[in-house]
Each structure stands twice: as structure tokens, then as C-alpha cells.
Design an enzyme around this catalytic site. Sequence first.
Site, PDB file in Angstrom:
ATOM      1  N   HIS A 134       0.852  -1.183   0.000  1.00  0.00           N
ATOM      2  CA  HIS A 134       0.000   0.000   0.000  1.00  0.00           C
ATOM      3  C   HIS A 134       0.887   1.232   0.000  1.00  0.00           C
ATOM      4  CE1 HIS A 134      -3.227   2.760   1.004  1.00  0.00           C
ATOM      5  NE2 HIS A 134      -4.051   1.798   0.638  1.00  0.00           N
TER       6      HIS A 134
ATOM      7  N   ASP B 292      -7.718  -5.597   0.147  1.00  0.00           N
ATOM      8  CA  ASP B 292      -8.178  -6.539  -0.873  1.00  0.00           C
ATOM      9  C   ASP B 292      -7.773  -7.983  -0.600  1.00  0.00           C
ATOM     10  OD1 ASP B 292      -9.503  -4.689  -2.471  1.00  0.00           O
ATOM     11  OD2 ASP B 292      -7.671  -4.105  -3.504  1.00  0.00           O
TER      12      ASP B 292
HETATM   13  N1  ACO Z   1       4.220  -7.588  -3.956  1.00  0.00           N
HETATM   14  C1  ACO Z   1       5.556  -7.563  -4.087  1.00  0.00           C
HETATM   15  N2  ACO Z   1       6.280  -6.436  -4.041  1.00  0.00           N
HETATM   16  C2  ACO Z   1       5.627  -5.299  -3.830  1.00  0.00           C
HETATM   17  C3  ACO Z   1       4.231  -5.255  -3.668  1.00  0.00           C
HETATM   18  C4  ACO Z   1       3.524  -6.468  -3.750  1.00  0.00           C
HETATM   19  N3  ACO Z   1       2.201  -6.505  -3.627  1.00  0.00           N
HETATM   20  N4  ACO Z   1       3.835  -3.989  -3.493  1.00  0.00           N
HETATM   21  C5  ACO Z   1       4.944  -3.242  -3.526  1.00  0.00           C
HETATM   22  N5  ACO Z   1       6.030  -4.024  -3.739  1.00  0.00           N
HETATM   23  C6  ACO Z   1       7.428  -3.597  -3.839  1.00  0.00           C
HETATM   24  C7  ACO Z   1       7.681  -2.941  -5.189  1.00  0.00           C
HETATM   25  O1  ACO Z   1       8.040  -3.895  -6.151  1.00  0.00           O
HETATM   26  C8  ACO Z   1       8.774  -1.988  -4.852  1.00  0.00           C
HETATM   27  O2  ACO Z   1       9.976  -2.717  -4.743  1.00  0.00           O
HETATM   28  P1  ACO Z   1      11.388  -2.059  -5.179  1.00  0.00           P
HETATM   29  O3  ACO Z   1      11.582  -0.903  -4.244  1.00  0.00           O
HETATM   30  O4  ACO Z   1      12.355  -3.160  -4.998  1.00  0.00           O
HETATM   31  O5  ACO Z   1      11.214  -1.624  -6.595  1.00  0.00           O
HETATM   32  C9  ACO Z   1       8.415  -1.518  -3.446  1.00  0.00           C
HETATM   33  O6  ACO Z   1       7.635  -2.572  -2.885  1.00  0.00           O
HETATM   34  C10 ACO Z   1       7.603  -0.234  -3.429  1.00  0.00           C
HETATM   35  O7  ACO Z   1       6.474  -0.448  -4.225  1.00  0.00           O
HETATM   36  P2  ACO Z   1       5.783   0.665  -5.073  1.00  0.00           P
HETATM   37  O8  ACO Z   1       5.276   0.055  -6.330  1.00  0.00           O
HETATM   38  O9  ACO Z   1       6.662   1.873  -5.170  1.00  0.00           O
HETATM   39  O10 ACO Z   1       4.549   1.038  -4.188  1.00  0.00           O
HETATM   40  P3  ACO Z   1       3.409   1.987  -4.652  1.00  0.00           P
HETATM   41  O11 ACO Z   1       3.053   2.780  -3.455  1.00  0.00           O
HETATM   42  O12 ACO Z   1       3.760   2.741  -5.875  1.00  0.00           O
HETATM   43  O13 ACO Z   1       2.256   0.964  -5.041  1.00  0.00           O
HETATM   44  C11 ACO Z   1       0.543  -0.643  -4.779  1.00  0.00           C
HETATM   45  C12 ACO Z   1       1.278   0.535  -4.145  1.00  0.00           C
HETATM   46  C13 ACO Z   1       0.110  -0.276  -6.207  1.00  0.00           C
HETATM   47  C14 ACO Z   1      -0.704  -0.923  -3.950  1.00  0.00           C
HETATM   48  C15 ACO Z   1       1.479  -1.864  -4.802  1.00  0.00           C
HETATM   49  O14 ACO Z   1       1.787  -2.225  -3.467  1.00  0.00           O
HETATM   50  C16 ACO Z   1       0.878  -3.047  -5.527  1.00  0.00           C
HETATM   51  O15 ACO Z   1       0.994  -3.135  -6.753  1.00  0.00           O
HETATM   52  N6  ACO Z   1       0.214  -3.998  -4.791  1.00  0.00           N
HETATM   53  C17 ACO Z   1      -0.463  -5.130  -5.417  1.00  0.00           C
HETATM   54  C18 ACO Z   1      -1.822  -4.711  -5.961  1.00  0.00           C
HETATM   55  C19 ACO Z   1      -2.825  -4.496  -4.858  1.00  0.00           C
HETATM   56  O16 ACO Z   1      -2.991  -5.308  -3.972  1.00  0.00           O
HETATM   57  N7  ACO Z   1      -3.541  -3.357  -4.950  1.00  0.00           N
HETATM   58  C20 ACO Z   1      -4.584  -2.990  -3.978  1.00  0.00           C
HETATM   59  C21 ACO Z   1      -4.128  -1.857  -3.094  1.00  0.00           C
HETATM   60  S1  ACO Z   1      -5.344  -1.417  -1.903  1.00  0.00           S
HETATM   61  C22 ACO Z   1      -6.458  -0.576  -2.801  1.00  0.00           C
HETATM   62  O17 ACO Z   1      -6.146   0.141  -3.718  1.00  0.00           O
HETATM   63  C23 ACO Z   1      -7.830  -0.701  -2.461  1.00  0.00           C
END
Ligand code: ACO
Length: 389
Positions: free
Chosen positions: A270, A326
Site C-alpha cells: 500500500h 483486498d
Molecule cells: N508484492 C511484491 N512487491 C511489492 C508489492 C507487492 N504486492 N507492493 C509493492 N512491492 C514492492 C515494489 O516492487 C517496490 O519494490 P522495489 O523498491 O524493490 O522496486 C516496493 O515494494 C515499493 O512499491 P511501489 O510500487 O513503489 O509502491 P506503490 O506505493 O507505488 O504501489 C501498490 C502501491 C500499487 C498498492 C502496490 O503495493 C501493488 O501493486 N500492490 C499489489 C496490488 C494491490 O494489492 N492493490 C490494492 C491496493 S489497496 C487498494 O487500492 C484498495
Amino acid sequence: MDKVQNGYVPGLKGVPATESAISFLDGQVGLLTYRGFPIVDLARFSSFEETAWILINGGLPETDELARFDAELRANRRVKYNVRDIMKFLPIDGHPMEALQTCVASLGMFYPGQERMTANGVNADSEFVEQMIVKILASMATLVAMWEHIRRGDDPVQPRTDLTYAENFLYMMNEREPDPVEARIMDACLVLHAEHTINASTFSALVCGSTLAPPNLVVASAIGTLAGPLHGGANQRVLNMLDEIGSVEKVSDWLDQRLANKQVVWGFGHREYKVKDPRADILQGLLEQLREHRSGQISPLYEIAMALERCAEERLAPKGIFPNVDFYSGLLYEALGIPRDQFTPIFAISRTAGWLAHWKEQIANNRIFRPTQIYQGYEPRSYQPMSSR
Ligand code: ACO
């Protein structure tokens, strides 16, 4: 490290987009409040109707205020017959979020009033605002349930006015009186998903609302944004992912492989929370409640989900990545008999309360959103007509 150049922050991470009094979250400790009331209390003691009122109006309702609002929601559950005709022309294998967006967008054509958005030349007519809030919020559950029946080739189940919002939704979806424990769980799910500060879909609603577009289009814009798997669409993917893992024994290898491939784990991570999302904790508690209610019978996927959370504790928690809202919601919905592709539409039903609260707040003190960009393209250059290229 996030790239910040010339004031540009990718994904607007940490950039305030508005001032708001609607909800607050502290992602370091896992606190979420709606109008100051902790989500944990609202999920336990409030109802979706009252929570929507709190979000939209700012505080706790008096008994008669809530009774009036509830009665208006019940009275507005039916949608025009023509909406059903629109649905009949949609492809039955289309995603329900697309059907929902189409039908919500069309609502304004049945309840026109665009000119009332600028009633005195600038401000919206407050009666129109309140009427549309009720109309849209009341219609959402009907539209989601209607599509479920129409895509199966059945007649939709007519809404009932003697049931609560959550009871009526389950009744329309499943064509039977809901079990009271299940209806209470659905009610709590609606409370939990109703609002969450300036997330992507709420931002979308704000941008659309700031142009003084009508509220049905504001909600349609937000529905489109919620549909993506990085936002609300993740709940459907979580269940498919648990199916793909297949068993508790396979969780560890699956996770290693997934992370080695640089693929995200659905339902984890998140932008704001660096601890477990408080809503995920509450949803897991509701799953336990349902398990007890069913004498231990619940989806085998729940065991896989818990094993995945335990495994991720070692691999993802050190990076601040934990289950989000989720992760457990879909397990609950599936246990309540809801098809997977309807999980995100249920999220949309509930979040409509938050979107409309933000819309009302936005238009009360409006300024159109019009950000700028860092231009990375060509300098002005001469155009060559096709004949001389
Ligand atoms: N699984 C594995 N790695 C992850 C995940 C995940 N679910 N989420 C973040 N990371 C990692 C990224 O790969 C990144 O790694 P790095 O620094 O080595 O490149 C680091 O954590 C930071 O992640 P960001 O993508 O910068 O986080 P951001 O805040 O931009 O994205 C998001 C947040 C989109 C929710 C992301 O965590 C994600 O894609 N999660 C999976 C999809 C999901 O469950 N979405 C629902 C969110 S809740 C909602 O919207 C209702």
C-alpha cells in the site's frame, strides 16, 4: 529512492492534492478514521447507512436524521426500466465493472439536472446535490445485482424496502432472504470499504467533480479508476492467485518464484500503510466469525491465504509490505456466494459513499484541477505535408 525532479513526483507520492475533513489515516500505526471515528468501531457498531451519513454530513446523525436518510435510500432503490434495457444490450461476458460504469454514467440522462450544478452561476443547488447523492448511492446495489441476473439471462430481482442496504443487496444477488450473520458481515464490509482518503479513484472523482460535471459522471469516472488491479481490481486477482498456488505446502516456493520474477503479490502493499492495513485485520476477523458461524466450514483458500501472509512476513514485511484491504475481502464475498468478478463492483457500491462525500466537499469550495507537466518532447519543428516527405 523515488525520483523527484523539477518538483515532479512520480505517482504524486506524498503530494497533497486537496484539504479534506472526511477521513484520516496513519500508515505507520495502522489507524483509519472516518470523520474522526475509528474504523474498527464503525465496522463493529455502525451500519453502512449511518457510515454513509457520517461521511457525507460530517458527524453522528440524530435518530430522525438517520431514519429519514435510510427511508430515502430505501425509496430510491428501483432504477428506471430503461437501465435494464441498456444492460440487455451489453455482452454477457463483459466485466461487471464496465457494465456498472456504463449504467451509472447513464443515470444522469434519466435524472437530468446538469444546469443545477451551477444554479446561481457558480454554486450547485444543494437540494440537487442531496437528491443525487441518495439516488446514486441507492441505485448502486441495484445495478450490481441487476447485472448479475441479466447476464445469466434471468429477470432481475426487484429491490425490497423492508431490508437494510446490506440485506437487500444480498437478497437481490442471491434471490433469498440473507442469513442475519451473513448480512451483518456484508454490512461491515460496506462500512470498511466506504472511504479511504485521497486514493486513485477518489482523486479521479475530485478531478471530474472539479469541472462541475454531474455526480453520476463523477462516480463513473471513479469506477473506471477503481477497476484496475493495482487498486480495487486486486480483490478478484487475490482469489485467482490463491487458486494458482493450490495448497499450503506450495506457498513458500510459489512466493520465492513470484518475487524472483519481480511480480507483485495481489492484495499486498500500500502506498500509505507500512504496517498491516487495519481493514485487512478486521476482514480477517469477519472471516473467523463466519467460520465459527458455519461450524468450521470455510474456503480451503483461506488456509492458503493465511500461509501466504505468514510466509510474506519474512520476505515482504521488512520492506513495509503487508496485506491490504483486498487480501481477505474476496474470501468473504466468495463465501457469501458472490462471483469473483463482482468483488470490485461491491467495493464500488460502498466507496460511492466516500466518492460522493468528497464530491460534495470539493464543489463547496471548488477550484478546477489543472496540474502542469515537465515537457520531454521536441522543440518546435517544421511540419512536412505528406506529399513532400
Ligand atoms: N508484492 C511484491 N512487491 C511489492 C508489492 C507487492 N504486492 N507492493 C509493492 N512491492 C514492492 C515494489 O516492487 C517496490 O519494490 P522495489 O523498491 O524493490 O522496486 C516496493 O515494494 C515499493 O512499491 P511501489 O510500487 O513503489 O509502491 P506503490 O506505493 O507505488 O504501489 C501498490 C502501491 C500499487 C498498492 C502496490 O503495493 C501493488 O501493486 N500492490 C499489489 C496490488 C494491490 O494489492 N492493490 C490494492 C491496493 S489497496 C487498494 O487500492 C484498495
